[in-house]
Write a protein that holds these residues in place. Sequence first.
Motif, mmCIF file in Angstrom:
data_model
loop_
_atom_site.group_PDB
_atom_site.id
_atom_site.type_symbol
_atom_site.label_atom_id
_atom_site.label_comp_id
_atom_site.label_asym_id
_atom_site.label_seq_id
_atom_site.Cartn_x
_atom_site.Cartn_y
_atom_site.Cartn_z
ATOM 1 N N GLU A 171 0.666 -1.076 -0.051
ATOM 2 C CA GLU A 171 0.147 -0.153 0.443
ATOM 3 C C GLU A 171 0.532 1.037 -0.091
ATOM 4 O O GLU A 171 0.551 2.134 -0.814
ATOM 5 C CB GLU A 171 -1.303 -0.380 0.954
ATOM 6 N N THR A 176 -4.832 -1.135 -2.730
ATOM 7 C CA THR A 176 -5.404 0.499 -2.270
ATOM 8 C C THR A 176 -5.980 -0.291 -1.232
ATOM 9 O O THR A 176 -6.774 -1.686 -2.373
ATOM 10 C CB THR A 176 -5.836 0.847 -3.337
ATOM 11 N N ARG A 177 -6.360 0.026 -0.450
ATOM 12 C CA ARG A 177 -7.612 -0.306 0.310
ATOM 13 C C ARG A 177 -8.346 0.153 1.471
ATOM 14 O O ARG A 177 -7.587 2.194 1.747
ATOM 15 C CB ARG A 177 -6.582 -1.148 1.721
ATOM 16 N N VAL A 215 -8.862 -5.555 -1.613
ATOM 17 C CA VAL A 215 -7.873 -5.257 -1.900
ATOM 18 C C VAL A 215 -7.663 -4.816 -3.087
ATOM 19 O O VAL A 215 -8.055 -5.978 -3.973
ATOM 20 C CB VAL A 215 -6.561 -6.359 -1.677
#
Lengths: 157, 74
Positions: free
Chosen positions: B14, B20-21, B30
């Motif tokens: 990340e 990206t989360r 995810v």
Amino acid sequence: MSEAQIEADKNLPIIRITREFAGTPEQLLRAHTDPELFAQWCGPDSTTVRIDHWDAKSGGAWRYAAVRGDEEFGFHGCFHEVGPKRIVQTFTFDGAPDGVALETLTFEDLGDGRTRLHAQSLVDSFEGRDAWLRSGMETGVNEGYAKLDTLLTKGTV
Amino acid sequence: MYKRQVYKHLKVLEEAGLVTRPPGPQPRSVRLERDVFDEVGGWIEQYRRRAEARYQRLDAVLRTMQDEQRGSEK
């Protein structure tokens, strides 16, 4: 709050970043010149920043290392000018000691306790700039792949 | 491997801007950031994301400074 904007100049080997902050120019200056404060934010979350030398005044110099486990990445440079409105300094990564960037940080007072930071990095060639932009990318990607390898080897994915 | 270690690895990916989360409690979805792999645009975008991550840490430092200032004025 808007995110950092970036611009790579087409005619000069320059990278410009602008970002607004909820803080006064004076606070921004302190966060850039007080070594304890600077160490808290300048490195990635996965690293610890160790300040080896710090003399934040016009004509002074700095040196720090970003430490992650057994790995260490050193950086050093000189403070050419440290004033209330801007900081001008040089920046060299110890891994590429022939390269040097000239960084100009300008604190634009927006009033109401807000400041727009303009960070400009001028490097000595387009090759240098593109290698600079790429280096982080490669580190990131290689690190990512190394971690992924570990996960795959351990059979957890 | 413990879940905690997996989250640690995801955090590195990340930070590198590769995934990206969404914010919120674990487990989070995810997302692979394909744009980052686009050669030229990718370097710049990835560099920008690292700068943004650094400046979010600076936001936190500024908040602490302001809290301390308010505290000392009381």
